[in-house]
Scaffold this motif. Structure first.
Motif, PDB file in Angstrom:
ATOM      1  N   LEU A 188    -100.244 -12.536 -19.518  1.00 40.36           N
ATOM      2  CA  LEU A 188    -100.982 -12.734 -18.271  1.00 40.36           C
ATOM      3  C   LEU A 188    -101.965 -11.590 -18.020  1.00 40.36           C
ATOM      4  O   LEU A 188    -103.106 -11.814 -17.594  1.00 40.36           O
ATOM      5  CB  LEU A 188    -100.006 -12.854 -17.099  1.00 40.36           C
ATOM      6  CG  LEU A 188     -99.331 -14.214 -16.908  1.00 40.36           C
ATOM      7  CD1 LEU A 188     -98.315 -14.145 -15.782  1.00 40.36           C
ATOM      8  CD2 LEU A 188    -100.371 -15.287 -16.604  1.00 40.36           C
ATOM      9  N   ALA A 191    -104.887 -12.061 -20.225  1.00 37.77           N
ATOM     10  CA  ALA A 191    -105.734 -13.153 -19.737  1.00 37.77           C
ATOM     11  C   ALA A 191    -106.593 -12.696 -18.560  1.00 37.77           C
ATOM     12  O   ALA A 191    -107.772 -13.057 -18.459  1.00 37.77           O
ATOM     13  CB  ALA A 191    -104.863 -14.339 -19.326  1.00 37.77           C
ATOM     14  N   VAL A 192    -106.015 -11.894 -17.661  1.00 35.76           N
ATOM     15  CA  VAL A 192    -106.772 -11.374 -16.518  1.00 35.76           C
ATOM     16  C   VAL A 192    -107.967 -10.557 -17.001  1.00 35.76           C
ATOM     17  O   VAL A 192    -109.108 -10.739 -16.536  1.00 35.76           O
ATOM     18  CB  VAL A 192    -105.858 -10.518 -15.613  1.00 35.76           C
ATOM     19  CG1 VAL A 192    -106.690  -9.724 -14.610  1.00 35.76           C
ATOM     20  CG2 VAL A 192    -104.865 -11.404 -14.878  1.00 35.76           C
ATOM     21  N   GLY A 206    -109.248 -15.579 -11.161  1.00 37.07           N
ATOM     22  CA  GLY A 206    -107.920 -15.893 -10.642  1.00 37.07           C
ATOM     23  C   GLY A 206    -107.601 -17.366 -10.590  1.00 37.07           C
ATOM     24  O   GLY A 206    -106.432 -17.759 -10.721  1.00 37.07           O
ATOM     25  N   LEU A 209    -105.765 -18.837 -13.635  1.00 38.62           N
ATOM     26  CA  LEU A 209    -104.415 -18.287 -13.720  1.00 38.62           C
ATOM     27  C   LEU A 209    -103.490 -18.937 -12.695  1.00 38.62           C
ATOM     28  O   LEU A 209    -102.355 -19.313 -13.015  1.00 38.62           O
ATOM     29  CB  LEU A 209    -104.456 -16.773 -13.504  1.00 38.62           C
ATOM     30  CG  LEU A 209    -105.161 -15.954 -14.589  1.00 38.62           C
ATOM     31  CD1 LEU A 209    -105.215 -14.490 -14.193  1.00 38.62           C
ATOM     32  CD2 LEU A 209    -104.436 -16.104 -15.918  1.00 38.62           C
ATOM     33  N   LEU A 213    -100.191 -21.196 -13.510  1.00 41.95           N
ATOM     34  CA  LEU A 213     -98.867 -20.829 -12.996  1.00 41.95           C
ATOM     35  C   LEU A 213     -98.263 -21.958 -12.163  1.00 41.95           C
ATOM     36  O   LEU A 213     -97.063 -22.238 -12.256  1.00 41.95           O
ATOM     37  CB  LEU A 213     -98.967 -19.548 -12.168  1.00 41.95           C
ATOM     38  CG  LEU A 213     -99.235 -18.265 -12.967  1.00 41.95           C
ATOM     39  CD1 LEU A 213     -99.497 -17.095 -12.031  1.00 41.95           C
ATOM     40  CD2 LEU A 213     -98.053 -17.945 -13.882  1.00 41.95           C
ATOM     41  N   LEU A 245     -98.752 -21.814 -20.110  1.00 41.53           N
ATOM     42  CA  LEU A 245     -99.757 -20.864 -19.636  1.00 41.53           C
ATOM     43  C   LEU A 245    -101.068 -21.025 -20.398  1.00 41.53           C
ATOM     44  O   LEU A 245    -102.155 -21.043 -19.806  1.00 41.53           O
ATOM     45  CB  LEU A 245     -99.236 -19.435 -19.777  1.00 41.53           C
ATOM     46  CG  LEU A 245     -98.157 -19.004 -18.781  1.00 41.53           C
ATOM     47  CD1 LEU A 245     -97.665 -17.600 -19.103  1.00 41.53           C
ATOM     48  CD2 LEU A 245     -98.690 -19.056 -17.358  1.00 41.53           C
ATOM     49  N   ILE A 249    -104.414 -22.572 -18.457  1.00 42.96           N
ATOM     50  CA  ILE A 249    -105.652 -21.795 -18.332  1.00 42.96           C
ATOM     51  C   ILE A 249    -106.800 -22.523 -19.023  1.00 42.96           C
ATOM     52  O   ILE A 249    -107.918 -22.616 -18.498  1.00 42.96           O
ATOM     53  CB  ILE A 249    -105.457 -20.389 -18.931  1.00 42.96           C
ATOM     54  CG1 ILE A 249    -104.463 -19.583 -18.085  1.00 42.96           C
ATOM     55  CG2 ILE A 249    -106.786 -19.647 -19.024  1.00 42.96           C
ATOM     56  CD1 ILE A 249    -104.079 -18.248 -18.693  1.00 42.96           C
TER      57      ILE A 249
END
Length: 549
Positions: A188, A191-192, A206, A209, A213, A245, A249
């Motif tokens: 995560l 990915a951010v 965001g 993500l 989630l 995930l 995304i």
């Protein structure tokens, strides 16, 4: 496919995907409330009626499964799994300084919770190692954590002053490393950072993500309900998290990217959502359907726990597709033209055509078009080179020898291999049964045949049940559980050693144990793989032909 008519398009009808997205966008608060309410209801249902994850590995029709079935029927006290107590003393476990402590340790092991029996200690030839088997009355996944912790405390308290005590075996291994896996968190964070570098906007970063989630959470809740009627392995959450995930995304990015491009070109928010759903939304639905087909196709392998893993992942994928086509358009409608707020000026990209033409991807695509054949050859050669290790790949499962040194089971594995050989870590179990009583002559021939077999280090005497209609022999290979020679030994015992020994006597003999089960899993997987590919590719081709006509 019928749908609603889009204003200003000459009467051209929107497809069902775009119509669904437009309904969600126009009824945005209703859609958000429906998702929140649905998650709350699902959470309540899972809490009240959901099932639990359990490692119930069965291999219908396999010899190792037949051995396990006979153990459960004829040896109910041995049908559970076991733990190993391994001791090392440089002065010798039977020396005057160590022997009293070692004997006290074995005595205390007999009083541990859920332990039904403790085998006589086996001492290595040099006298420095000792090995004891603790039989439990449940399978590994059903043994309480408190019982395993009591065993580990016993070993830790006995350590020191010239005595090393370690515990291993399936009971201990099943309860090690069962805490929160850090890799999802690392993924995560990565990915951010990547999304922030690509878009330069905290809000655009965001949204995919959050979408992933929520999709993963809703999928896991559905799997929790399904666990009431099916057995899902304890690795299911980690397995589906990796897939959920990534796909969540990815699917959100498809739609958000196309939506931003339309906004940058001057389209209204509603038209941008409709255009994104009509193009990227259809791609998401198609891709998700193909992934679900592939995952459900794992049932063709014929191993229930693998098929159930695929079903759990398929549920999470379907949840992400549904979210991308309903909740995501509603959120995009709520954000309106504020999607690119909270931007980082030096990193920000607005997604317009002019901005895209300045990017690395655009320049790279131009280079590829100028030298198409060169890039085609490179694009073919590089994956082929990277795939070369597949030619030497050995299917199987990692054993305790691959774990970190901080684990009890790894240290017990190393002590066992050093004192008794690598095959002693996971011996083969030959289960013999005969209605009306065992044929002692056949049993003796079987034991002699096993002892004469190449790559067999040790064969224990037959251990009969009280009724005298079944017996168990432990066969210790010279090689470790993941060694190809051990798999070859299993096939040789089944094919050419056991049948002549029991022929014509009405005696049935099966090779079981953890190592034999892994051999059967690999064999079943390899034999069913062509059928799996044929069914998945065939159904996927039919779906694609239906979509593209």
């Amino acid at each position: 496919m019928s749908g609603t008519v889009r204003p200003g398009t000459g009467g051209r009808r929107r497809g069902l995907v775009a119509a669904t997205a437009m309904f969600a966008a126009r009824q945005r608060w209703l859609m958000v409330a429906a998702w929140i309410g649905g998650l709350v209801v699902l959470g309540f249902l899972v809490r009240q009626f959901g099932g639990a994850y359990a490692d119930n590995f069965t291999l219908p029709g396999a010899s190792s499964q037949q051995a396990q079935d006979v153990l459960q029927q004829r040896f109910p006290t041995q049908a559970g799994d076991s733990a190993n107590l391994v001791v090392y003393a440089a002065k010798g476990v039977q020396s005057a300084a160590i022997a009293p402590r070692y004997q006290q340790l074995v005595t205390q092991a007999r009083t541990l919770p859920d332990v039904t029996s403790v085998s006589p200690p086996l001492v290595s030839r040099d006298g420095r190692y000792a090995y004891v088997v603790l039989q439990y009355d449940h399978r590994s996944s059903s043994v309480p954590d408190s019982s395993v912790q009591a065993l580990e405390r016993l070993a830790d308290q006995a350590n020191g002053s010239g005595l090393q005590v370690e515990v291993g075996g399936s009971v201990v291994s099943a309860h090690e490393g069962s805490g929160q896996d850090p890799y999802e968190t690392v993924g995560l964070i990565a990915a951010v950072l990547i999304l922030l570098l690509v878009f330069g906007s905290f809000l655009v970063m965001g949204l995919p993500l959050v979408s992933a989630l929520v999709g993963l959470g809703s999928g896991l809740l559905l799997v929790g309900m399904a666990a009431r009627v099916a057995d899902f392995s304890t690795i299911t959450p980690s397995f589906v998290a990796m897939i959920g995930l990534g796909i969540g995304i990815d699917y959100a990015l498809f739609i958000i990217t196309r939506h931003r491009q339309a906004l940058a070109a001057g389209a209204s928010v509603e038209d941008a959502i409709a255009g994104a759903a009509e193009s990227s939304g259809r791609a998401v639905l198609t891709a998700g359907s193909l992934v679900v087909i592939a995952l459900m196709g794992l049932y063709v392998i014929g191993i229930p726990f693998i098929g159930n893993l695929g079903a759990a992942a398929a549920i999470v994928v379907a949840a992400n597709v549904l979210l991308a086509l309903t909740l995501l358009p509603a959120i995009l409608s709520l954000l309106g033209r504020n999607l690119d707020r909270w931007r980082i000026r030096r990193l920000y990209h607005d997604g317009s055509a002019q901005d895209t033409e300045k990017g690395l991807g655009h320049r790279l695509s131009q280079q590829i078009q100028r030298r198409a054949w060169l890039w085609a050859l490179a694009g073919t050669a590089i994956p082929l080179v990277l795939a070369l290790p597949v030619l030497h790949m050995q299917l199987g499962f990692s054993d305790d020898g691959n774990k970190p040194q901080s684990f009890h089971s790894r240290r017990a594995y190393d002590l066992t291999a050093a004192g008794f050989g690598p095959g002693f870590v996971s011996p083969l179990v030959v289960v013999v049964e005969r209605n009306g009583g065992l044929d002692q002559a056949a049993l003796q021939r079987l034991q002699s045949g096993l002892q004469r077999t190449d790559d067999v280090a040790l064969v224990s005497p037959p251990d009969p049940n009280p009724e005298g209609n079944a017996a168990v022999l432990c066969v210790v290979p010279r090689t470790g559980p993941s060694d190809p020679q051990t798999a070859a030994l299993v096939h040789r015992l089944r094919g050419s050693v056991i049948p002549p020994a029991v022929a014509g006597t009405g005696t049935q003999a099966y090779v079981g144990g953890g190592t034999a089960s892994l051999v059967d899993i690999v064999s079943r997987t390899q034999s069913r793989m062509p059928l799996f590919f044929a069914i998945v590719i065939g159904l996927s081709s039919l779906l694609l032909m239906t979509i593209f006509r």
